[in-house]
Write a protein that holds these residues in place. Structure first.
Motif, PDB file in Angstrom:
ATOM      1  N   TRP A  60       0.836  -1.207   0.000  1.00  0.00           N
ATOM      2  CA  TRP A  60       0.000   0.000   0.000  1.00  0.00           C
ATOM      3  C   TRP A  60       0.870   1.257   0.000  1.00  0.00           C
ATOM      4  N   ASN A  65       1.271   3.620  -3.481  1.00  0.00           N
ATOM      5  CA  ASN A  65       0.790   4.999  -3.383  1.00  0.00           C
ATOM      6  C   ASN A  65       1.913   6.017  -3.521  1.00  0.00           C
ATOM      7  N   ARG A  95       1.903   5.482  -8.333  1.00  0.00           N
ATOM      8  CA  ARG A  95       0.637   6.157  -8.618  1.00  0.00           C
ATOM      9  C   ARG A  95       0.853   7.271  -9.636  1.00  0.00           C
ATOM     10  N   LYS A 151      -2.805  11.411  -8.917  1.00  0.00           N
ATOM     11  CA  LYS A 151      -2.660  11.843  -7.528  1.00  0.00           C
ATOM     12  C   LYS A 151      -3.990  12.187  -6.870  1.00  0.00           C
ATOM     13  N   ASP A 185      -6.126   7.170  -4.723  1.00  0.00           N
ATOM     14  CA  ASP A 185      -5.069   6.365  -4.119  1.00  0.00           C
ATOM     15  C   ASP A 185      -5.506   4.909  -4.029  1.00  0.00           C
TER      16      ASP A 185
END
Length: 267
Positions: A144, A148, A152, A155, A158
């Motif tokens: 996670w 993120n 990613r 933005k 998430d």
């Protein structure tokens, strides 16, 4: 006097930011996402006590397709995102069935290792709370954070922690069946020997199980359009293959070592 007939703007998803003129956080009714992670977690855990509301048939369908076509499972996650605005499961049936599988595998380990009842209870505790829940929480949290922070591209959205945990559960199930159930049928008769063929069978089973975990994890994060460079997850496969070859050459039987570890920590 005329009254407006247009529907009121929802406070949970107000398109215009509201100026409060204060440094204090906005009230819950004015926040963009009224159903936060804590609320979702509470509702999910509350359902653990309501078996009649769980869809075990659908969870079983997912378990079967994680073996034969895991892509179909993640298409369902995408549909949930469109209909319920979240990737993560809102039904703990899959979690409960996994725990049942761990109970069954613990019985198998007890028989194969020749353990007593108290040792079985300790083994069951370790498998459910340490190997399953604690390890799962750690792995999901690590993925996670990494996804993120580094993978990613959008933005404004998430990766949900709950979805990261679901990916781990999905990837955990095939190795659980392979290592904790199927392998037990061959352990004493084929794997538990100091021969090359025993090492080959035992280590190959581990190679298949770990490869399943990596591939299903890759599919889970690839299904999210807000992520890129998820192929990095697959880059661990050559490393796993190299370790597999090295253990065979070094005379290391991974299955034997793991079984001895389980036996050691409950005796």
């Amino acid at each position: 006097m005329k009254y407006s007939t247009s529907p009121p703007i929802s406070r949970c998803n107000s398109p215009v930011p509201i100026e409060t003129g204060s440094n204090l956080p906005m009230p819950v009714t004015y926040r963009q996402d009224c159903m936060g992670a804590a609320t979702k977690c509470y509702k999910y855990l509350r359902k653990l006590l309501k078996f009649e509301q769980m869809d075990f048939e659908f969870a079983l369908w997912q378990m079967i397709f994680l073996f034969i076509s895991p892509q179909k499972v993640y298409r369902n996650f995408q549909s949930r995102k469109q209909t319920k605005s979240q990737f993560a499961r809102d039904d703990p049936a899959f979690l409960v069935l996994l725990m049942c599988c761990l109970c069954i595998s613990s019985i198998g380990f007890t028989i194969v290792l020749g353990l007593g009842f108290l040792q079985f209870v300790k083994l069951l505790f370790y498998m459910i709370f340490i190997d399953y829940l604690v390890a799962g929480l750690i792995v999901a949290t690590v993925f996670w954070i990494i996804t993120n922070r580094y993978l990613r591209i959008d933005k404004t959205q998430d990766v949900e922690w709950g979805y990261a945990f679901d990916i781990h559960l999905n990837a955990f199930f095939p190795p659980l069946v392979i290592l904790h159930i199927v392998q037990l049928f061959f352990y004493n008769g084929l794997i538990n020997y100091d021969t090359f063929s025993s090492r080959f069978v035992g280590n190959t089973i581990w190679l298949i199980a770990v490869s399943y975990y990596i591939y299903i994890t890759f599919l889970g994060y690839t299904s999210m359009e807000i992520l890129h460079k998820t192929h990095i997850i697959l880059s661990t496969l050559p490393i796993i293959l190299l370790i597999y070859i090295m253990t065979l050459c070094a005379g290391i039987n991974i299955s034997y070592l793991v079984m001895e570890f389980y036996h050691y920590r409950v005796v």
